[in-house]
Design a protein around this motif. Structure first.
Motif, mmCIF file in Angstrom:
data_model
loop_
_atom_site.group_PDB
_atom_site.id
_atom_site.type_symbol
_atom_site.label_atom_id
_atom_site.label_comp_id
_atom_site.label_asym_id
_atom_site.label_seq_id
_atom_site.Cartn_x
_atom_site.Cartn_y
_atom_site.Cartn_z
ATOM 1 N N ASP A 197 0.804 -1.209 0.000
ATOM 2 C CA ASP A 197 0.000 0.000 0.000
ATOM 3 C C ASP A 197 0.844 1.268 0.000
ATOM 4 O O ASP A 197 0.294 2.367 0.145
ATOM 5 N N PHE A 198 2.165 1.122 -0.169
ATOM 6 C CA PHE A 198 3.071 2.267 -0.299
ATOM 7 C C PHE A 198 3.500 2.509 -1.746
ATOM 8 O O PHE A 198 3.720 3.637 -2.148
ATOM 9 N N HIS A 199 3.640 1.418 -2.532
ATOM 10 C CA HIS A 199 4.269 1.513 -3.850
ATOM 11 C C HIS A 199 3.389 0.980 -4.972
ATOM 12 O O HIS A 199 3.884 0.623 -6.038
ATOM 13 N N TYR A 200 2.094 0.902 -4.756
ATOM 14 C CA TYR A 200 1.199 0.235 -5.702
ATOM 15 C C TYR A 200 1.196 0.835 -7.104
ATOM 16 O O TYR A 200 1.112 0.053 -8.076
ATOM 17 N N PRO A 201 1.287 2.166 -7.301
ATOM 18 C CA PRO A 201 1.239 2.631 -8.699
ATOM 19 C C PRO A 201 2.349 2.047 -9.564
ATOM 20 O O PRO A 201 2.114 1.588 -10.688
ATOM 21 N N GLU A 202 3.579 2.044 -9.036
ATOM 22 C CA GLU A 202 4.702 1.556 -9.836
ATOM 23 C C GLU A 202 4.684 0.037 -9.976
ATOM 24 O O GLU A 202 5.078 -0.508 -11.012
ATOM 25 N N LEU A 203 4.222 -0.670 -8.934
ATOM 26 C CA LEU A 203 4.220 -2.127 -8.985
ATOM 27 C C LEU A 203 3.165 -2.656 -9.955
ATOM 28 O O LEU A 203 3.402 -3.623 -10.676
ATOM 29 N N ILE A 204 1.997 -2.031 -9.970
ATOM 30 C CA ILE A 204 0.955 -2.448 -10.907
ATOM 31 C C ILE A 204 1.350 -2.084 -12.337
ATOM 32 O O ILE A 204 1.140 -2.864 -13.274
ATOM 33 N N LEU A 205 1.943 -0.918 -12.525
ATOM 34 C CA LEU A 205 2.380 -0.514 -13.864
ATOM 35 C C LEU A 205 3.456 -1.464 -14.378
ATOM 36 O O LEU A 205 3.407 -1.924 -15.519
ATOM 37 N N PRO A 260 0.469 9.813 -0.951
ATOM 38 C CA PRO A 260 0.615 10.400 0.393
ATOM 39 C C PRO A 260 -0.508 9.999 1.342
ATOM 40 O O PRO A 260 -0.261 9.743 2.527
ATOM 41 N N LEU A 261 -1.735 9.927 0.838
ATOM 42 C CA LEU A 261 -2.851 9.471 1.667
ATOM 43 C C LEU A 261 -2.635 8.031 2.107
ATOM 44 O O LEU A 261 -2.790 7.699 3.292
ATOM 45 N N ALA A 262 -2.285 7.159 1.167
ATOM 46 C CA ALA A 262 -2.078 5.744 1.494
ATOM 47 C C ALA A 262 -0.973 5.581 2.529
ATOM 48 O O ALA A 262 -1.119 4.822 3.499
ATOM 49 N N ARG A 263 0.119 6.272 2.347
ATOM 50 C CA ARG A 263 1.235 6.143 3.287
ATOM 51 C C ARG A 263 0.841 6.609 4.689
ATOM 52 O O ARG A 263 1.300 6.047 5.691
ATOM 53 N N HIS A 264 -0.013 7.636 4.753
ATOM 54 C CA HIS A 264 -0.446 8.095 6.072
ATOM 55 C C HIS A 264 -1.407 7.099 6.713
ATOM 56 O O HIS A 264 -1.281 6.784 7.899
ATOM 57 N N ILE A 265 -2.367 6.585 5.944
ATOM 58 C CA ILE A 265 -3.303 5.605 6.499
ATOM 59 C C ILE A 265 -2.561 4.394 7.050
ATOM 60 O O ILE A 265 -2.915 3.856 8.102
ATOM 61 N N PHE A 266 -1.501 3.984 6.352
ATOM 62 C CA PHE A 266 -0.775 2.768 6.720
ATOM 63 C C PHE A 266 0.475 3.048 7.548
ATOM 64 O O PHE A 266 1.334 2.177 7.694
ATOM 65 N N THR A 267 0.578 4.235 8.126
ATOM 66 C CA THR A 267 1.740 4.539 8.954
ATOM 67 C C THR A 267 1.752 3.644 10.194
ATOM 68 O O THR A 267 0.708 3.136 10.633
ATOM 69 N N ALA A 268 2.926 3.429 10.770
ATOM 70 C CA ALA A 268 3.058 2.555 11.941
ATOM 71 C C ALA A 268 2.275 3.135 13.132
ATOM 72 O O ALA A 268 2.241 4.358 13.308
ATOM 73 N N PRO A 269 1.692 2.254 13.953
ATOM 74 C CA PRO A 269 1.565 0.806 13.762
ATOM 75 C C PRO A 269 0.586 0.470 12.638
ATOM 76 O O PRO A 269 -0.608 0.764 12.730
ATOM 77 N N THR A 270 1.122 -0.144 11.599
ATOM 78 C CA THR A 270 0.406 -0.352 10.339
ATOM 79 C C THR A 270 -0.884 -1.142 10.513
ATOM 80 O O THR A 270 -1.859 -0.910 9.781
#
Length: 387
Positions: free
Chosen positions: A255-263, A308-318
């Motif tokens: 949930d941090f790198h999904y745009p590049e991984l899916i592309l 940025p939204l995804a990274r904040h939602i999934f910030t530790a504790p994830t």
């Protein structure tokens, strides 16, 4: 244009913020053609019931199933009864079994794609034997298959506590895959999501763990559709993706790198099974439609601003990311309250939630700015902040 709202910040002062108008995209004609994509869906608690840690889960079934219909209407598959649905964090097996059965009926009625998690969370012993673990998995696999859904073999806390080494994982997964009706998805859930899974696959060394996963997949290739990897490590996912046998899918759970991984790149790409696509379902559908049409610039323009939204939602504790997901469902109008199974709505502080709201606005993930602002203001007031 929506009204201004005052949002608390870490510094203790208040930020004046106004939600911008979100983008709009035409509805996709159907599911994505170039990628297989599942949104891992949350559950909606019944607000009239008691919700505290350890209490039996009580769901609002109408709202829970309506949200799944929303995801299917956008052409996305639904991954149900996963960690996004609070497996291991409030959703007990009895309620999970009913969720799988109800979602299966809903999927059949609309032709929606459905995959569901099968695990071992009905076990009560601290360290059950391998046979008990296999039997617990098999019980849940039977429920998933009876619902007409694809099986996702979730990582098991019981197996992590019991297994003596890699050979025990190989035995358990070999026995399970031999008995599934159709190819299943394996799930490698990293410790940021669940610390109890430390050393999964028989080693805390992730290279050694990856080697065993590949061995299990190669030995059971006819029964494996793919593997969902949730390690939040893009390089490791890519390396594993490139090592998979032909025909085995990599489903990104990053949930941090999904745009590049899916592309992807000229050596392959990842499919997706993501919790972040629950609140970003519209973005996901539009981006995948652009990708199907070969418009990678539009794909990037839609998805990259959501990171940025995804990274904040999934910030530790994830593991507490579900709180942000459910808040956004409330702000977007998919449920009328911000109540969660197990009282999980209280696991993130108000400053964190205010930043979820702001970043969602910047990402275009609040479809009705006025409704979102009104509901966020009410949440702030309920916790003593005049927004």
């Amino acid at each position: 244009m929506s009204d201004e709202i005052l949002l608390p910040r870490p510094s203790g002062d208040l930020l004046r913020y106004r939600v911008p108008e979100p983008p709009s995209w035409p509805a996709p004609a159907g599911p994505a053609r170039s990628r297989t994509v599942f949104a891992a869906a949350h559950v909606v608690a019944d607000p009239a019931r008691a919700h505290r840690p350890g209490a039996p889960a009580a769901l609002d079934w109408e709202a829970t199933l309506a949200f799944r219909q929303h995801l299917w209407s956008l052409g996305l598959g639904v991954a149900d009864a996963m960690d996004t649905a609070q497996r291991g964090m409030g959703l007990d097996w009895a309620t999970t079994r009913e969720l799988i059965t109800r979602s299966g009926a809903a999927a059949r009625a609309c032709g929606g794609r459905l995959a569901c998690g099968a695990g071992t969370d009905q076990l009560t012993a601290a360290a059950p034997g391998l046979n008990e673990i296999v039997e617990a998995y098999q019980e849940q696999v039977e429920v998933v298959e009876a619902a007409g859904a694809q099986v996702i073999l979730m990582a098991s806390r019981a197996l992590a506590a019991t297994a003596a080494g890699p050979e025990d994982y190989a035995e358990v997964y070999g026995r399970l895959l031999a008995g599934t009706e159709r190819p299943a998805v394996l799930h490698w859930l990293g410790t940021p999501f669940d610390p109890a899974l430390e050393g999964y696959w028989g080693s805390a060394d992730l290279d050694e763990a990856a080697a065993l996963v590949l061995e299990i997949i190669r030995d059971n290739a006819a029964k494996v559709d793919g593997i969902k990897v949730s390690l939040l490590d893009a390089d490791r996912e890519i390396a594993l993706r490139r090592a998979l046998p032909e025909g085995i899918k990599m489903y990104t759970g990053d949930d941090f790198h999904y745009p590049e991984l899916i592309l992807g790149d000229d050596r392959g790409f990842s499919h997706a099974l993501l919790g972040v696509f629950d609140p970003l379902a519209g973005h996901a559908a539009a981006a995948l439609d652009a990708l199907d049409r070969g418009n990678t610039a539009a794909y990037r323009a839609i998805l990259e601003p959501t990171v940025p939204l995804a990274r904040h939602i999934f910030t530790a504790p994830t593991r507490h990311y579900k709180t942000g997901v459910v808040l956004l469902a409330h702000l977007a109008g998919h449920q009328d309250h911000f109540t969660m199974v197990g009282g999980e709505q209280d696991s993130r502080d108000l400053v964190h939630l205010a930043e979820v709201f702001r970043l969602a606005g910047e990402a275009g993930a609040l479809p009705d700015p006025d409704l979102a602002t009104t509901r966020m203001r009410a949440l702030l007031a309920s916790r003593g902040v005049a927004g």
